[in-house]
Design an enzyme around this catalytic site. Structure first.
Site, PDB file in Angstrom:
ATOM      1  N   GLY A   1     136.951  22.708 -49.198  1.00 57.99           N
ATOM      2  CA  GLY A   1     137.731  21.507 -48.904  1.00 57.99           C
ATOM      3  C   GLY A   1     138.056  21.456 -47.424  1.00 57.99           C
TER       4      GLY A   1
ATOM      5  CE  LYS B   1     150.700  13.922 -33.647  1.00 64.08           C
ATOM      6  NZ  LYS B   1     149.226  13.809 -33.683  1.00 64.08           N
TER       7      LYS B   1
ATOM      8  CB  THR C   1     135.451  11.750 -35.604  1.00 59.82           C
ATOM      9  OG1 THR C   1     135.363  13.142 -35.961  1.00 59.82           O
ATOM     10  CG2 THR C   1     135.492  11.627 -34.111  1.00 59.82           C
TER      11      THR C   1
ATOM     12  CB  VAL D   1     140.862  19.809 -32.235  1.00 55.27           C
ATOM     13  CG1 VAL D   1     139.962  20.188 -31.076  1.00 55.27           C
ATOM     14  CG2 VAL D   1     140.188  20.139 -33.554  1.00 55.27           C
TER      15      VAL D   1
ATOM     16  CG  PHE E   1     132.367  26.453 -32.916  1.00 59.01           C
ATOM     17  CD1 PHE E   1     131.515  25.774 -33.780  1.00 59.01           C
ATOM     18  CD2 PHE E   1     132.069  26.475 -31.570  1.00 59.01           C
ATOM     19  CE1 PHE E   1     130.372  25.134 -33.304  1.00 59.01           C
ATOM     20  CE2 PHE E   1     130.929  25.835 -31.081  1.00 59.01           C
ATOM     21  CZ  PHE E   1     130.076  25.158 -31.949  1.00 59.01           C
TER      22      PHE E   1
ATOM     23  CB  CYS F   1     135.858  20.658 -40.919  1.00 58.56           C
ATOM     24  SG  CYS F   1     137.326  20.623 -39.863  1.00 58.56           S
TER      25      CYS F   1
END
Ligand code: UGA
Length: 486
Positions: free
Chosen positions: A260, A35, A86, A11, A152, A263
């Site tokens: 799957g 990273k 999360t 995200v 979204f 999310c």
């Protein structure tokens, strides 16, 4: 405007690259030095179509940078986005907010007056209050606002979802911060994207409600698909028929092996946990989770029944491993359930995925990986399409028919052209379709009852090896009378 995004995962990276493409000055911050080094040297740690190009262009335009140093990055920043993971709390079903709170504390240490702290991570309602309290406690005099701006983005089409959103949700209870958020999204608003301003709590609920609703839609069509199989109806016709109703909509009505990804499974559970903590039952959400779990648990049985209920010693080729196409993400992928079940039943599994094989190695054992789809199916006793990669629909099934041991395909995504595959001599099993044997019987029956024409007749359909005897066709005729059948 200067935007700092903390968390360079899926995200954070997509949002950072897209905000920079909108003309903002963006720094993506992550504590993972490896990273950040990779990103600074032009690499991209995740697979997302178009992302590497977008990152490259915006680095060249000096609008996008990567850093491990949050303190320096926050100098002069207008926005600090929290975009860390999360995951489901270990041993529980609620979201683990440890990283969100840690980042909020760290932002508080270096924030300057006027900073808008935006939560993009998927968080339960009330998290914005907690973030605000953390910063307020650490810096009582700081002028700041804590805002919710859920994402979204679908993996595989995330850049398009960001740039052409169905809506942008901004949950903010502070007028000056709302004005700043409007400026941030002005380029999208100018391009006609609906920007919806809500209270902070409503925005937090919107994110979970949206994902839970989509998950419910999928569970619903999966059960309707089972019903269609039992009554010899075609679920894609049903999905089109109901999807044309604007109140229902056609999207997310594709049946499959169960949803799957990182999310839907996690967020449905977390929503349920939050509701329970408020002593509210969400029975529909609960049922959708149960239905999806049952579907994934039963998918191995469904596959093995197509292979005559016995896969012991057989080689099964799995085409597609990722939880959906256009990603390398293996989290909660139905292929994991399928492969585990087949291996338990004694099958040898060979697999191929265009992008997911590197990730798959972390999840699977005793799987032979093939270099391409043809290599995967060579000598196989059965083929399973587990992910809807376009390249699988475009395969040369005549060529495949010549190299498999047994021509049976289970298409768990309904992506294959039935005519093409059956013409190549395959027995094809789809989700939510009339059993091919029944369809074939219905079509074959008039020929069987008629005298042969030009020396042809009963043989052509029987070549499939799955044609029911005439008596079965007659039994079918009794249930669903067909004009022309005696
Ligand atoms: C989902 C949502 O679609 C995004 O809007 C949201 O931002 C994202 O979660 C998130 O919360 O971050 P994603 O998990 O990337 O996006 O993938 P989806 O395209 O939604 O697919 C989820 C699962 O549902 C996949 O396993 C997919 O194969 C399955 N699915 C989807 C179906 O079985 N049938 C469908 O018709 C659609």
């Amino acid at each position: 405007m200067k935007v700092v995004i903390v968390g360079s995962g899926y995200v954070g990276l997509v949002s950072g690259a897209c905000f920079s493409a909108l003309g903002h000055s963006v720094v993506c911050v992550d504590s993972n030095e490896q990273k950040i080094n990779l990103l600074n040297s032009g690499g991209v740690p995740i697979f997302e179509p178009g992302l590497d190009e977008l990152i490259k262009t915006n680095i060249e335009q000096n609008r996008l940078a990567f850093s491990t140093d949050l303190k320096t990055s926050l100098r002069g920043a207008d926005f600090a986005f929290i975009a860390v993971g999360t995951p489901t709390r270990q041993g529980g079903s609620e979201a683990d907010l440890t990283s969100v709170y840690a980042v909020a504390s760290e932002i508080a240490l270096s924030a300057e007056d006027g900073l808008v702290i935006v939560t993009k991570s998927t968080v339960p309602v009330g998290t914005g209050d907690a973030v605000e309290a953390i910063v307020r406690t650490s810096r009582p005099d700081l002028v700041f606002a804590a805002v919710s701006n859920p994402e979204f983005l679908k993996e595989g089409s995330a850049i398009d979802d960001f740039m052409n959103p169905d809506r942008v949700v901004v949950g903010c209870d502070v007028p000056w911060a709302t004005e700043k958020m409007k400026m941030l999204y002005e380029p999208l608003r100018a391009a006609d994207a609906p920007i919806i301003h809500t209270g902070r709590s409503a925005a937090e609920v919107i994110k979970y409600a949206a994902n839970a609703f989509l998950a419910i839609k999928i569970s619903f069509i999966n059960e309707i698909a089972d019903f269609c199989e039992a009554v010899s109806a075609d679920v894609s016709e049903v999905a089109n028929g109901i999807g044309h109703d604007k109140r229902i909509g056609r999207a997310f009505l594709n049946p499959g092996p169960g949803y799957g990804g990182s999310c839907f499974p996690k967020d449905s559970l977390a929503l349920l946990a939050t509701a329970q903590s408020h002593t509210v039952s969400l029975r529909v959400v609960e049922s959708s989770i149960a239905a999806n779990d049952a579907r994934k648990r039963g998918i191995g049985r469904r596959v093995s029944s197509a292979f005559g209920h016995s896969v012991r010693g057989k080689t099964i080729a799995i085409l597609g491993l990722t939880f959906k196409a256009n990603t390398d993400d293996m989290r909660e992928a139905p292929s994991l359930n399928i492969i585990a079940a087949l291996q338990k039943m004694g099958a040898r599994v060979r697999a191929y995925d265009p992008e997911g094989m590197e990730q798959a190695r972390h999840y699977l054992q005793n799987v032979e990986y093939a270099s391409d789809a043809y290599n995967c199916v060579e000598g196989a006793d059965g083929i399973v399409i587990a992910t809807e990669w376009k390249e699988f629909a475009a395969l040369d099934f005549m060529r495949i028919a010549a190299i498999v041991s047994h021509p049976v395909i289970v298409d768990l995504r309904n992506i294959l052209d039935v005519h093409k595959v059956e013409t190549a001599g395959f027995e094809l099993h789809r989700i939510g379709s009339p059993r091919r044997s029944e369809t074939a019987s219905i079509q074959a029956a008039p020929r069987l009852l008629r005298p042969k024409v030009n020396g042809q007749g009963e043989h052509s359909s029987a070549a499939h090896g799955s044609i029911r005897p005439v008596s079965n066709s007659l039994a079918l005729q009794n249930r669903y009378p067909i004009k022309g059948l005696a």
